[in-house]
Motif scaffolding. Structure first.
Motif, mmCIF file in Angstrom:
data_model
loop_
_atom_site.group_PDB
_atom_site.id
_atom_site.type_symbol
_atom_site.label_atom_id
_atom_site.label_comp_id
_atom_site.label_asym_id
_atom_site.label_seq_id
_atom_site.Cartn_x
_atom_site.Cartn_y
_atom_site.Cartn_z
ATOM 1 N N THR A 50 0.842 -1.198 0.000
ATOM 2 C CA THR A 50 0.000 0.000 0.000
ATOM 3 C C THR A 50 0.875 1.246 0.000
ATOM 4 N N PRO A 51 0.345 2.373 -0.468
ATOM 5 C CA PRO A 51 1.147 3.604 -0.542
ATOM 6 C C PRO A 51 1.667 4.042 0.822
ATOM 7 N N HIS A 52 2.856 4.608 0.822
ATOM 8 C CA HIS A 52 3.463 5.145 2.039
ATOM 9 C C HIS A 52 3.365 6.668 2.010
ATOM 10 N N ASN A 53 2.160 7.158 1.824
ATOM 11 C CA ASN A 53 1.904 8.598 1.816
ATOM 12 C C ASN A 53 1.404 9.020 3.195
ATOM 13 N N TYR A 54 2.226 9.775 3.915
ATOM 14 C CA TYR A 54 1.824 10.206 5.249
ATOM 15 C C TYR A 54 0.728 11.261 5.166
ATOM 16 N N PHE A 55 -0.214 11.178 6.093
ATOM 17 C CA PHE A 55 -1.330 12.122 6.125
ATOM 18 C C PHE A 55 -1.762 12.327 7.567
ATOM 19 N N ASN A 56 -2.669 13.268 7.772
ATOM 20 C CA ASN A 56 -3.329 13.456 9.058
ATOM 21 C C ASN A 56 -4.827 13.429 8.795
ATOM 22 N N SER A 57 -5.532 12.496 9.397
ATOM 23 C CA SER A 57 -6.959 12.339 9.131
ATOM 24 C C SER A 57 -7.783 13.525 9.620
ATOM 25 N N HIS A 58 -7.171 14.408 10.389
ATOM 26 C CA HIS A 58 -7.858 15.613 10.877
ATOM 27 C C HIS A 58 -7.880 16.721 9.830
ATOM 28 N N LYS A 59 -7.072 16.634 8.803
ATOM 29 C CA LYS A 59 -6.927 17.720 7.827
ATOM 30 C C LYS A 59 -8.201 17.862 7.005
ATOM 31 N N TRP A 60 -8.992 18.918 7.293
ATOM 32 C CA TRP A 60 -10.274 19.055 6.604
ATOM 33 C C TRP A 60 -10.246 20.099 5.492
ATOM 34 N N PHE A 61 -9.167 20.899 5.400
ATOM 35 C CA PHE A 61 -9.021 21.776 4.244
ATOM 36 C C PHE A 61 -7.537 21.913 3.931
ATOM 37 N N THR A 67 -23.359 19.040 -4.252
ATOM 38 C CA THR A 67 -23.710 20.169 -3.378
ATOM 39 C C THR A 67 -22.556 21.159 -3.286
ATOM 40 N N PRO A 68 -22.851 22.440 -3.040
ATOM 41 C CA PRO A 68 -21.798 23.463 -3.000
ATOM 42 C C PRO A 68 -20.807 23.232 -1.864
ATOM 43 N N TYR A 69 -19.666 23.869 -1.982
ATOM 44 C CA TYR A 69 -18.580 23.695 -1.015
ATOM 45 C C TYR A 69 -18.945 24.285 0.340
ATOM 46 N N ASP A 70 -18.507 23.582 1.364
ATOM 47 C CA ASP A 70 -18.642 24.059 2.737
ATOM 48 C C ASP A 70 -17.268 23.954 3.390
ATOM 49 N N SER A 71 -16.878 24.961 4.154
ATOM 50 C CA SER A 71 -15.494 25.035 4.625
ATOM 51 C C SER A 71 -15.166 24.115 5.783
ATOM 52 N N ALA A 72 -16.163 23.597 6.505
ATOM 53 C CA ALA A 72 -15.809 22.876 7.728
ATOM 54 C C ALA A 72 -16.711 21.710 8.090
ATOM 55 N N ALA A 128 -10.760 31.475 14.153
ATOM 56 C CA ALA A 128 -9.743 30.425 14.207
ATOM 57 C C ALA A 128 -9.439 29.849 12.828
ATOM 58 N N PHE A 129 -10.482 29.483 12.081
ATOM 59 C CA PHE A 129 -10.320 28.872 10.766
ATOM 60 C C PHE A 129 -11.368 29.449 9.818
ATOM 61 N N PRO A 130 -11.206 29.227 8.504
ATOM 62 C CA PRO A 130 -12.235 29.694 7.565
ATOM 63 C C PRO A 130 -13.598 29.130 7.934
ATOM 64 N N ASP A 131 -14.607 29.984 7.910
ATOM 65 C CA ASP A 131 -15.951 29.538 8.285
ATOM 66 C C ASP A 131 -16.964 30.155 7.331
ATOM 67 N N SER A 150 -20.322 7.221 2.729
ATOM 68 C CA SER A 150 -19.807 7.265 4.094
ATOM 69 C C SER A 150 -20.755 8.020 5.024
ATOM 70 N N PRO A 151 -21.042 7.470 6.217
ATOM 71 C CA PRO A 151 -21.780 8.228 7.233
ATOM 72 C C PRO A 151 -20.812 9.153 7.971
ATOM 73 N N CYS A 152 -20.376 10.188 7.276
ATOM 74 C CA CYS A 152 -19.286 11.035 7.768
ATOM 75 C C CYS A 152 -19.812 12.400 8.200
ATOM 76 N N GLN A 153 -18.918 13.218 8.722
ATOM 77 C CA GLN A 153 -19.268 14.565 9.150
ATOM 78 C C GLN A 153 -18.680 15.648 8.246
ATOM 79 N N GLU A 154 -17.876 15.255 7.244
ATOM 80 C CA GLU A 154 -17.282 16.261 6.353
ATOM 81 C C GLU A 154 -16.856 15.573 5.061
ATOM 82 N N VAL A 155 -17.690 15.641 4.038
ATOM 83 C CA VAL A 155 -17.395 14.930 2.788
ATOM 84 C C VAL A 155 -16.124 15.451 2.132
ATOM 85 N N PHE A 156 -15.875 16.753 2.232
ATOM 86 C CA PHE A 156 -14.688 17.304 1.585
ATOM 87 C C PHE A 156 -13.415 16.902 2.329
ATOM 88 N N GLN A 157 -13.523 16.655 3.622
ATOM 89 C CA GLN A 157 -12.395 16.124 4.389
ATOM 90 C C GLN A 157 -12.101 14.688 3.974
#
Length: 750
Positions: free
Chosen positions: A74-85, A513-518, A454-457, A211-218
């Motif tokens: 599998t790919p060895h691409n490091y990431f952080n699952s918290h990164k939402w933008f 659906t249109p973009y949402d920042s968070a 704090a962050f784009p909203d 996915s039953p997720c909280q942020e599709v763009f994340q």
């Protein structure tokens, strides 16, 4: 607020209630696609070690096994699952699979087969050889310079300080200093629906993730980073959800599913069982907090110092955000002008910390509110009097320069709550002498309304009126089962004065659906996304009036809307549907808009919680017998949903106070890895929960609304702990206050 609304403040039923109670709604676990693969995870059974060898030969021979994924393929691409933008800078320390395991539950392999049973059997045939390393379980062990390194860097990842005034001088010159060390546990979110996702792929190698997720763009962004393909090749559809409470914010399974679809060309489903959901996903961060509060003889707080150690577990994820959220809340509840907050985040070989309802607020309020109870005890005062002397007032400023607090009604919450709960009398009553002892406690809390400051909203919304008079609303919202879709329908229907049944809302879909920042984070949905719907609906309303005045040959000021019709003062009227038809025919236009809303503020939401407990001094069993939650909500959009949020939050908070704990031993093994051992509060254990809403309105909130989803759980646990301490005249500061812990205090006191 006492306006006569048609939908706002009313108990409107959830739009999909019938489908849910009859079992007709399809969750991801119910979905099946042609030629779909079924996946099962193999998880580490040791807390710390290097994988020397993975032998998958026997597993591969099992008929029906299609592919086994490990760190070797599998790919060895490091990431952080918290990164939402994309613009968020954070520590990247996660891989899909690694050759080093860092906690019991770390991912070692994923088997994909023609059916679940085969996938599970194959997992048991995989042989893993480890070079075991010393596990670091305690956050204080992690702080030691000579401790084993969990990652290549120091176990102390970050240290943050927020301050105002001169806390050190205030403490040095205080009449009294009340000091406590408060410990809060790692807990499981305990959503009814376990973690699950499905991926599909088309002939052009476009991947769709359900996915039953909280942020599709994340999910889209993290998956793109992890498997190394462009975001525009990944579509994420938010599906019906059976609860999250923050646990499904981070993409955990989606990148694995997407990758197996990419290399096999087949659909795939990955579903965790309860034990895997408990140990291998995310937990609430456990925290050890030392607090020193300086007070005058009359009870005014003159200074405060808070020092917390935050255990993020094996990977960093959102630890910095939780740390900062804790720190900022410490300055927005009391009038404390000399204060320092220091937060240190450490790695340990324990399950991963992540988003959880309240996002650090339950921890910081447990620390501050247990300590405030002890301030009152030290000065021999009723807690009510301490609160009334020190809580923030409406339109106070944040002493650190943060966003304005807004019309904070926390004093009103305390006054009304204390009266309704008869707190003074119950607190000061003569202590019971028999086996069963009663006590009461309270806690005050605050939370935010989004990411402004704090962050784009910002968020975009698409609204279009059809020729049948219905409204289509497209917005990247994520209903977690709490009624978000219905809330948006209510807001739009109120603005447009139309039948709510004629409004269709589509949830988040990265292609549609249109973009949402968070996404659904930071208690922003009603305050920010709801305000976007209100603003967009007002644009539609203005279009209806503008075109209606031309079609009815009237001045705009003489035209108004009424229950799905455009009317003028002469009695002429035109239905919305007919107007759409005429506008298209005569003006070559439509009644539609795409509007981007930028949140202009982030005021505080506030609440006061009051609890009564009965303690069995023979067994240490604690039962919460009465509970009152008083919320400064601005304006309830849907009272059923608001009350439901609060009732559910009380259940979570009582569990946090009394029973819930992952119970990790010195070797990193999780003792509470299933519901027979992880004890949530059940219906028979629940008290009578009463709710009082303070609806004073808040500028910029839709119809004056503020958040309730997260703040409703923030003060429950400290209110319960304070009630136990009141009943027994002890000072329990470590949660949960389970039977063993309570009995130890009872025995010590004897």
């Amino acid at each position: 607020m006492n306006k006569d609304y048609r939908y706002i403040g009313k108990k409107v039923p959830m739009f999909d209630a019938y489908e849910k109670v009859t079992g007709k709604i399809r969750y991801v676990g119910d979905m099946v696609f042609p030629e779909m693969l079924y996946g099962s995870l193999l998880l580490s059974n040791i807390a710390h070690g290097i994988i020397v060898n993975i032998d998958i030969c026997e597993a591969e021979k099992l008929p029906g096994v299609v592919k086994i994924l490990t760190y070797e393929n599998t790919p060895h691409n490091y990431f952080n699952s918290h990164k939402w933008f994309e613009g968020l800078s954070t520590v990247k320390d996660e891989l899909m699979f690694n050759d080093k395991v860092r906690f019991v539950g770390d991912k070692i392999a994923a088997v994909f087969a023609e059916d679940y049973e085969t996938a599970r059997k194959a997992c048991k045939l995989i042989k893993v050889k480890y070079e075991k390393l010393t596990p670091v379980i305690s956050p204080f062990d992690a702080l030691k310079e000579d401790s084993v390194k969990i990652h290549e860097t120091s176990n102390l990842i970050i240290e943050k300080v927020i301050k105002c005034g001169d806390a050190e001088n205030a403490l040095n010159n205080a009449n009294f200093i009340i000091e406590d060390t408060v410990v809060t546990p790692k807990i499981h979110h305990a959503a009814m629906e376990p973690h699950v996702c499905i991926s599909t792929i088309d002939e052009f190698k476009n991947i769709t993730i359900y996915s039953p997720c909280q942020e599709v763009f994340q999910v889209q962004l993290v998956t793109s980073k992890a498997i190394g393909i462009p975001k525009n090749k990944i579509r994420v559809i938010k599906t019906p959800m059976g609860g999250s409470f923050g646990g499904k914010t981070h993409p955990i399974l989606e990148q694995i599913c997407a990758f197996i679809s990419l290399i096999t060309g087949r659909s795939a489903k990955l579903l965790l069982d309860r034990t895997q959901s408990i140990i291998a996903t995310r937990t609430r961060h456990n925290v050890v907090g030392n607090i020193k509060t300086a007070v005058s003889s009359s009870g005014e707080i003159t200074g405060r110092d808070i020092d917390v150690v935050i255990d993020t577990g094996a990977y960093f994820t959102n630890a910095e955000a939780v740390c900062m959220a804790m720190g900022k809340k410490a300055f927005r509840l009391y009038r404390i002008y000399n204060q320092r907050f220091r937060g240190r985040v450490v790695y340990t070989n324990t399950p991963i910390g992540g988003p959880a309802r309240g996002y650090g607020s339950p921890q910081i309020h447990a620390i501050s509110e247990i300590n405030m109870n002890n301030v009152a005890r030290k000065l021999n005062m009723n807690p009510i009097d301490i609160y009334l002397k020190n809580l923030v007032h409406p339109y106070d400023k944040d002493p650190t320069g943060g966003t304005a607090l807004g019309d904070s009604q926390i004093l009103n919450c305390v006054i009304k709550g204390a009266e309704a709960f008869d707190f003074r009398k119950r607190f000061d009553r003569v202590k019971d002498k028999g086996r069963y002892k009663k006590g009461v406690g309270m806690a005050c809390v605050t939370h935010g309304n989004g990411y402004k400051g704090a962050f784009p909203d910002f968020t975009s919304v698409s609204l279009s009126m059809d020729s049948d008079g219905s409204l289509v609303l497209k917005q990247s919202i994520h209903d977690l089962g709490c009624g978000t879709v219905t809330t948006m329908m209510q807001i739009a229907a109120e603005v447009l004065d139309m039948d709510i049944k004629n409004i269709r809302v589509f949830e988040a879909d990265t292609m549609f659906t249109p973009y949402d920042s968070a996404g659904t984070q930071a208690s922003r949905v009603t305050y920010v996304c709801g305000a976007a719907v209100k603003s967009g609906a007002e644009i539609i309303k203005q279009k209806l009036i503008s075109f209606g005045s031309r079609l009815l040959i009237s001045k705009e000021e003489d035209v108004y809307i009424d229950n799905g019709y455009i009317c003028n003062n002469k009695g002429d009227r035109l239905s919305y549907g007919n107007l759409v038809i005429q506008v298209e025919l005569k003006f070559n236009e439509d009644i539609a808009t795409i509007y981007t809303y930028k949140s202009p503020a982030n005021p505080g939401a506030y609440a006061a919680d009051f609890a009564e407990v009965t303690v069995d001094t023979l067994t240490g069993m604690v039962r919460v017998t009465d509970f009152l939650a008083v919320h400064d909500i601005g304006q309830a959009i849907n009272k059923t949903f608001v009350e439901g949020q609060i009732h559910g939050a009380v259940q979570m908070g009582i569990g946090y106070a009394l029973t819930e704990d992952l119970n990790i031993d010195k070797d990193g093994n999780i003792k509470s890895d299933r519901f027979s051992k992880y004890h949530v509060i059940n219906c028979p254990d629940m008290p009578d929960v009463k709710v009082i809403l303070i609806e004073n309105g808040e500028e910029n909130g839709p119809f004056g609304a503020k958040s309730v989803g997260e703040i409703s759980t923030n003060g429950v646990a400290p209110a319960v702990i304070n009630a136990i301490n009141n009943a027994l005249d002890v000072n329990i500061t470590t949660m949960p206050a389970n039977q063993e812990r309570v009995m130890s205090f009872i025995k010590d006191k004897r």
